[in-house]
Scaffold this motif. Sequence first.
Motif, PDB file in Angstrom:
ATOM      1  N   ARG A  95     -13.579   9.480 -77.481  1.00 32.66           N
ATOM      2  CA  ARG A  95     -13.955   9.055 -78.839  1.00 32.66           C
ATOM      3  C   ARG A  95     -15.081   9.943 -79.358  1.00 32.66           C
ATOM      4  NH1 ARG A  95     -12.746   4.034 -80.969  1.00 32.66           N
ATOM      5  NH2 ARG A  95     -14.757   4.041 -82.034  1.00 32.66           N
ATOM      6  N   ARG A  96     -15.080  10.168 -80.648  1.00 29.17           N
ATOM      7  CA  ARG A  96     -16.155  10.954 -81.257  1.00 29.17           C
ATOM      8  C   ARG A  96     -17.449  10.140 -81.251  1.00 29.17           C
ATOM      9  NH1 ARG A  96     -14.398  12.662 -87.023  1.00 29.17           N
ATOM     10  NH2 ARG A  96     -13.455  10.590 -86.997  1.00 29.17           N
ATOM     11  N   ALA A  97     -18.537  10.774 -80.877  1.00 25.58           N
ATOM     12  CA  ALA A  97     -19.837  10.117 -80.846  1.00 25.58           C
ATOM     13  C   ALA A  97     -20.696  10.575 -82.026  1.00 25.58           C
ATOM     14  CB  ALA A  97     -20.540  10.406 -79.533  1.00 25.58           C
ATOM     15  N   PHE A  98     -20.913  11.881 -82.137  1.00 21.85           N
ATOM     16  CA  PHE A  98     -21.743  12.436 -83.208  1.00 21.85           C
ATOM     17  C   PHE A  98     -21.058  13.633 -83.836  1.00 21.85           C
ATOM     18  CE2 PHE A  98     -24.797  10.079 -80.722  1.00 21.85           C
ATOM     19  CZ  PHE A  98     -25.677   9.572 -81.669  1.00 21.85           C
ATOM     20  N   THR A  99     -21.088  13.683 -85.156  1.00 19.13           N
ATOM     21  CA  THR A  99     -20.599  14.836 -85.906  1.00 19.13           C
ATOM     22  C   THR A  99     -21.701  15.319 -86.832  1.00 19.13           C
ATOM     23  OG1 THR A  99     -18.257  14.180 -85.865  1.00 19.13           O
ATOM     24  CG2 THR A  99     -18.959  15.644 -87.640  1.00 19.13           C
ATOM     25  N   PHE A 100     -22.007  16.604 -86.760  1.00 15.58           N
ATOM     26  CA  PHE A 100     -22.957  17.194 -87.694  1.00 15.58           C
ATOM     27  C   PHE A 100     -22.198  18.072 -88.668  1.00 15.58           C
ATOM     28  CE2 PHE A 100     -25.935  20.665 -88.920  1.00 15.58           C
ATOM     29  CZ  PHE A 100     -26.805  19.884 -89.663  1.00 15.58           C
ATOM     30  N   VAL A 101     -22.415  17.836 -89.949  1.00 14.70           N
ATOM     31  CA  VAL A 101     -21.736  18.598 -90.992  1.00 14.70           C
ATOM     32  C   VAL A 101     -22.724  19.605 -91.568  1.00 14.70           C
ATOM     33  CG1 VAL A 101     -20.413  18.487 -93.125  1.00 14.70           C
ATOM     34  CG2 VAL A 101     -20.314  16.586 -91.495  1.00 14.70           C
ATOM     35  N   ASP A 102     -22.496  20.867 -91.244  1.00 16.18           N
ATOM     36  CA  ASP A 102     -23.382  21.942 -91.688  1.00 16.18           C
ATOM     37  C   ASP A 102     -22.885  22.505 -93.011  1.00 16.18           C
ATOM     38  OD1 ASP A 102     -25.459  23.714 -91.662  1.00 16.18           O
ATOM     39  OD2 ASP A 102     -24.535  25.106 -90.247  1.00 16.18           O
ATOM     40  N   HIS A 103     -23.812  22.973 -93.826  1.00 10.48           N
ATOM     41  CA  HIS A 103     -23.469  23.600 -95.112  1.00 10.48           C
ATOM     42  C   HIS A 103     -24.148  24.967 -95.156  1.00 10.48           C
ATOM     43  CE1 HIS A 103     -22.860  19.281 -95.827  1.00 10.48           C
ATOM     44  NE2 HIS A 103     -21.919  19.665 -96.666  1.00 10.48           N
ATOM     45  N   PRO A 104     -23.535  25.988 -94.544  1.00  9.60           N
ATOM     46  CA  PRO A 104     -24.180  27.294 -94.403  1.00  9.60           C
ATOM     47  C   PRO A 104     -24.313  28.080 -95.697  1.00  9.60           C
ATOM     48  CG  PRO A 104     -21.928  27.360 -93.567  1.00  9.60           C
ATOM     49  CD  PRO A 104     -22.205  25.929 -93.891  1.00  9.60           C
ATOM     50  N   ALA A 105     -23.589  27.674 -96.732  1.00  7.75           N
ATOM     51  CA  ALA A 105     -23.650  28.400 -98.007  1.00  7.75           C
ATOM     52  C   ALA A 105     -23.715  27.389 -99.145  1.00  7.75           C
ATOM     53  CB  ALA A 105     -22.410  29.295 -98.168  1.00  7.75           C
ATOM     54  N   PRO A 106     -24.243  27.802-100.308  1.00  4.34           N
ATOM     55  CA  PRO A 106     -24.394  26.867-101.424  1.00  4.34           C
ATOM     56  C   PRO A 106     -23.095  26.189-101.841  1.00  4.34           C
ATOM     57  CG  PRO A 106     -25.635  28.869-101.846  1.00  4.34           C
ATOM     58  CD  PRO A 106     -24.834  29.126-100.610  1.00  4.34           C
ATOM     59  N   ASP A 107     -21.972  26.897-101.738  1.00  2.00           N
ATOM     60  CA  ASP A 107     -20.696  26.321-102.158  1.00  2.00           C
ATOM     61  C   ASP A 107     -19.895  25.753-100.989  1.00  2.00           C
ATOM     62  OD1 ASP A 107     -20.236  28.729-100.960  1.00  2.00           O
ATOM     63  OD2 ASP A 107     -18.722  29.411-102.408  1.00  2.00           O
ATOM     64  N   SER A 108     -20.538  25.626 -99.821  1.00  4.92           N
ATOM     65  CA  SER A 108     -19.829  25.153 -98.636  1.00  4.92           C
ATOM     66  C   SER A 108     -19.447  23.682 -98.776  1.00  4.92           C
ATOM     67  CB  SER A 108     -20.703  25.329 -97.395  1.00  4.92           C
ATOM     68  OG  SER A 108     -20.114  24.712 -96.271  1.00  4.92           O
ATOM     69  N   ARG A 109     -18.227  23.360 -98.373  1.00  4.51           N
ATOM     70  CA  ARG A 109     -17.776  21.965 -98.345  1.00  4.51           C
ATOM     71  C   ARG A 109     -18.100  21.303 -97.018  1.00  4.51           C
ATOM     72  NH1 ARG A 109     -15.870  19.470-103.007  1.00  4.51           N
ATOM     73  NH2 ARG A 109     -14.355  18.289-101.765  1.00  4.51           N
ATOM     74  N   GLY A 110     -18.655  22.064 -96.087  1.00  6.45           N
ATOM     75  CA  GLY A 110     -19.084  21.474 -94.832  1.00  6.45           C
ATOM     76  C   GLY A 110     -18.322  21.981 -93.623  1.00  6.45           C
ATOM     77  N   VAL A 111     -19.056  22.385 -92.595  1.00  6.47           N
ATOM     78  CA  VAL A 111     -18.483  22.806 -91.325  1.00  6.47           C
ATOM     79  C   VAL A 111     -18.832  21.732 -90.292  1.00  6.47           C
ATOM     80  CG1 VAL A 111     -18.453  24.561 -89.520  1.00  6.47           C
ATOM     81  CG2 VAL A 111     -18.751  25.240 -91.928  1.00  6.47           C
TER      82      VAL A 111
END
Length: 566
Positions: free
Chosen positions: A29-45
């Motif tokens: 099961r997923r425990a933690f997800t971090f959503v990074d936004h490396p660029a101003p127009d990023s939708r999230g990594v």
Amino acid sequence: MDNRRPPLAPAFRSMPEYVHHWAQATPDRRAFTFVDHPAPDSRGVHRTLTWRRLDVRVRAVAARLAEEAEPGARVALLCPQGLEYVTGFLATLAAGLIAVPLYPPGLPGQGDRLTAVLADARPSVVVTTSRHLGEVQELCDRVVAVDQVPDAAARDLEPADGEVAYLQYTSGSTRTPAGVEISHANVVANARQALGAYGADAHPVTCVGWLPLYHDMGLVLSIAAPVVRGLLSVLMDPVAFLHEPARWLRLLAAHPRALSAAPNFAYDYCASAVTDAQKTDLRLDGVVALINGSEPVRPGTADRFQAAFAGQGLVAETHCPSYGLAEATVFVSAARPGQPLRRFALDRDALAEGKSLPARPDDPRAVLLAGCGTPAGQQVHIVDPVSGALLSEGEVGEIQVRGPNVGRGYWNQEEQSRLVFGTDGRLRTGDLGTVLEGQLIVTGRLKDLIVVDGRNHYPQDLEATVQDTHPAVRRDRLAAFGVAGGSGERVVVVAEHTRTTSLAEIDVPALVRAVRAAVSGRHGVRLADVLLVPPGTVPRTSSGKVSRALTRERYLAGAYAADGAA
């Protein structure tokens, strides 16, 4: 697969034990997800740790830390928001060390606080990431980069023997930051209290958050509660939220039964900044709870947010005004999801005299406040701040708390610990409030009260009037406070102007006249000084609240005149 209700966990003493339990019971099961936004127009990594991977990483980093420090030593967490922060924090606890949740050097406006906390906590080791290794090595001889510790270092560890899990340094809104000793039992108890208050003990939720993990609410809601219940926690960086608030809303929409928290300013920011184009295809009908722990919680903030996103399916009953403080780990009282927002219009003059009398909501002398629900598995009393006598319903006094979540005291501050935590188990919060219709209502801070000609004035009440007077005043970026004068206390307001307007474009004398007239007419107070200052110059605490105490210090030192205040 991740939407299945996690099985109930047996009671464990510490968070690392819960991590190990979930790694065995639900390893994939997923425990933690971090959503990074490396660029101003990023939708999230997205980067994710399952419970099995989290357990491996925690045991590996814990083993490495155990080589660097003896049990009971302090470990400062100077990591950026992300999975390494979560891993480093839990690993510190697993190693029997005391965590000090902080942030990397260079965080705007927090340099002095970081220096003060490090001097007070005296950590033996600093935990960071390879990205910040160079700058952190200047602060401490022993540094461990979480992302440089290999999985092969993992080994089984005995449950930690120490009582203290971490030092939660107060935000410093009224005094120099002090480290609250939070025990393993405190944080587990408060996580369970929060889960019960927001219905997450009976139904699975996804915790979605951008609050800093070094802040008490961010730590408990985004790490402790998910770990205790085995829930998915989805994180993003606070800076990513500030750059584009719609990112937070998209994460809320993307995860089933989302639960999240934010202060007043964040809800107002979303309501004003999220565009119609960004609202397209945004569905918020799956959000179950939006927590607001500001002091005080403003009903108008919830109304503006609800009006802005009702078209996206947001249910009005998701708004949950809450109250808490670091000395109680964090959560004390909360409105429950699924119930209408309880709002109270109180007579301002009566409130200043210590009584909460009803007023018409449209009365210009009414103060509008939201009820913060009922205690979350704790005892809450309203007492006379001088005599300590219990007060009746409707009387305003100091909020005092008793419960298993109340911290042990302040690190290396015995006298202050006795004053605040007492000897009878009651925590003196320093906050003023009352109880009406079974609801806790927070009215302000005891130390922030401004007394003019024998009458009490709540600074946040004056601030609300000022920011509603002129559109150039930046909302929630102003401070009202008292300073000593020849004939008594004088009232000063320091307010930032909006980022979209330059000082040269504002008719400052006209703005000051309007502010003086509004405050005089509504509160009967003559303002001794009104300063309009550039954005970012009114200091804030680590939790994002305006620091009236530090603003007052800077005003008295003449700093705002040097900054070009008008």
